[in-house]
Design a protein around this motif. Structure first.
Motif, mmCIF file in Angstrom:
data_model
loop_
_atom_site.group_PDB
_atom_site.id
_atom_site.type_symbol
_atom_site.label_atom_id
_atom_site.label_comp_id
_atom_site.label_asym_id
_atom_site.label_seq_id
_atom_site.Cartn_x
_atom_site.Cartn_y
_atom_site.Cartn_z
ATOM 1 N N ARG A 296 -1.149 -34.229 -0.848
ATOM 2 C CA ARG A 296 -0.730 -33.458 -2.028
ATOM 3 C C ARG A 296 0.411 -32.503 -1.659
ATOM 4 N N VAL A 299 3.711 -34.443 -1.556
ATOM 5 C CA VAL A 299 4.280 -34.746 -2.874
ATOM 6 C C VAL A 299 4.942 -33.508 -3.467
ATOM 7 N N THR A 303 9.013 -33.115 -3.904
ATOM 8 C CA THR A 303 9.572 -32.892 -5.240
ATOM 9 C C THR A 303 10.566 -31.743 -5.212
ATOM 10 N N LEU A 398 11.282 -40.069 -3.347
ATOM 11 C CA LEU A 398 10.237 -39.407 -4.128
ATOM 12 C C LEU A 398 9.555 -40.402 -5.071
ATOM 13 N N LEU A 402 5.600 -41.134 -4.950
ATOM 14 C CA LEU A 402 4.709 -40.962 -6.101
ATOM 15 C C LEU A 402 3.972 -42.264 -6.421
ATOM 16 N N ARG A 405 1.417 -42.903 -3.285
ATOM 17 C CA ARG A 405 0.780 -41.750 -2.643
ATOM 18 C C ARG A 405 -0.681 -41.996 -2.277
#
Length: 430
Positions: A296, A299, A303, A398, A402, A405
């Motif tokens: 987490r 990510v 971002t 990214l 996503l 993940r």
């Protein structure tokens, strides 16, 4: 069982909620590989700039210099994982000693060819073994931390410490190489790089007691399985390719920007600001006891990196570019640290050095590609178009992160984790 927390070494149990750098550096045997490791990894940051300055001096062409440096970078990126795999199978010492000897000889041969004004193809030929034999000291140091700390909460701190060390290397290495090439002789950078590689690499290899042990025949299957077969490692490689695009795009675009405004001397200041942001956030990351799961954090951090990198091309002043560069740098370290931390929980112990080299190789490959593309954009489009490369690289990475993940989630009961750092990984509940 929960009581296992109390059976950790006393140095880990003393401050379980806030592992810090002081506690990390008191780990038994750490300094015996940290000091020679720092000396041995310094040449890595000197190699590219030393090649560029030497070849530009002998050919008068930045294009030729950049091409020779790119061949070295691509060669390193392609061969680094195999070096890591051999280190996992046969031990770091068995790979390091012949590796540093080959690198030293090939680096000196490249220097001699450049000074003799050899044709560009001959420089390319010499650049291949020079890049392929670059000692993978950073991944090897990380693997040694893994042996010392295993599933300790200090692993995140160690990842942060290594990220800061890498950034220090990439601040001082280019400065040293540039000073040697400009004040002594254009060949001094590569000659010094070869000498430091030889001496530092052999000293690091001599520390046999701290290297990961080569497992016995009973673990042959684990040892021979490539780290790239772990789905999470492939996702991390994509993320690190994006990080490499930031490094390469920034190097070219900052140089082009400062040249366009008639202040080429500001290039070092702007890139130093970018590196400083990376170092500062790396220090902070290592001092925080994170409660969020690593996948987490990756990510969220990535971002932020994609958003800040996407704003670079809009900069039209030195101050704005410096501020954005600082922010981009601050977003890189958390992504790097978290990625390296995830390796500890995703990859079996017998393949971690290889996994780390896949990630460092991905950064090098992304950087080499970004340097080439950004240079073309700067030449063919408008000034600052090269900043589109970090934007495109991080956004694509990214999207991949996503979409995939779930492959970064550690499942404590499955077979892969049981062969990795152990069943006690899910200690997020303290």
């Amino acid at each position: 069982m929960e009581s296992t927390v109390t059976t950790e070494p006393s140095e880990n149990a003393a401050t379980p909620h806030r592992p810090g750098y002081g506690q990390l550096l008191r780990t038994r045997g750490a300094w015996t590989f940290l000091l020679p490791g720092f000396a041995a990894r310094q040449p890595f940051a000197m190699l590219t700039i030393s090649i560029v300055l030497l070849v530009q001096h002998t050919t008068g062409s930045y294009g030729a210099a950049g091409a020779a440096a790119a061949v070295t970078g691509v060669s390193m990126a392609l061969f680094a994982p195999y070096s890591g795999r051999l280190a996992d199978r046969h031990g770091q010492r068995a790979v390091l000693i012949p590796g540093v000897l080959v690198h030293t000889v090939s680096g000196l041969a490249f220097t001699a060819l450049a000074l003799a004004h050899a044709p560009l193809w001959a420089l390319f030929v010499a650049a291949v073994p020079t890049g392929a034999s670059v000692p993978q000291i950073g991944p090897m140091v990380r693997a040694r931390w893994g042996v010392r700390l295993q599933d300790s909460p200090l692993m995140s701190t160690a990842a942060a410490f290594e990220s800061v060390t890498d950034e220090l290397t990439f601040v001082f290495g280019p400065l040293l190489a540039t000073a040697l090439c400009t004040t002594v002789t254009p060949a001094a950078g590569l000659v010094t790089e070869a000498a430091l590689t030889l001496v530092g690499g052999l000293l690091f290899a001599a520390r046999k007691s701290t290297q990961p042990q080569v497992t016995g025949a009973g673990h042959a299957r684990v040892r021979h399985a490539s780290a790239l077969r772990v789905p999470g490692v492939r996702v991390l490689v994509a993320a690190f390719l994006g990080i490499g695009s930031v490094f390469g795009g920034m190097q070219v675009s900052l140089a082009a920007f400062t040249e366009s405004i008639g202040e080429p001397g500001l290039n070092g200041v702007l890139y130093g600001t970018f590196a400083a942001g990376n170092m500062l956030s790396g220090v902070v990351c290592g001092a925080i006891a994170w409660k969020a799961a690593p996948h987490r954090r990756l990510v969220v951090g990535y971002t932020a990196l994609a958003l800040t990198a996407s704003a670079l091309w809009t900069s039209h002043s030195v101050l704005v570019l410096a501020g954005l560069g600082l922010l981009v740098g601050m977003c890189i370290a958390p992504a790097l640290i978290t990625g390296y931390t995830l390796v500890e929980s995703l990859v079996p112990a017998g393949a971690r050095t290889e996994a780390f080299t896949w990630l460092t190789g991905a950064v090098a490959l992304g950087q080499a590609a970004a340097v080439t593309v950004a240079g073309q954009l700067e030449d063919r489009l408008w000034g600052g178009a090269g900043f589109l490369v970090p934007m495109a690289g991080t956004v694509l990475a990214l999207v991949t992160l996503l979409a995939l993940r779930s492959r970064l989630v550690t499942r404590p009961r499955n077979r892969t984790v049981a062969r990795g750092v152990g069943h006690r990984v899910p200690v997020t509940v303290d």
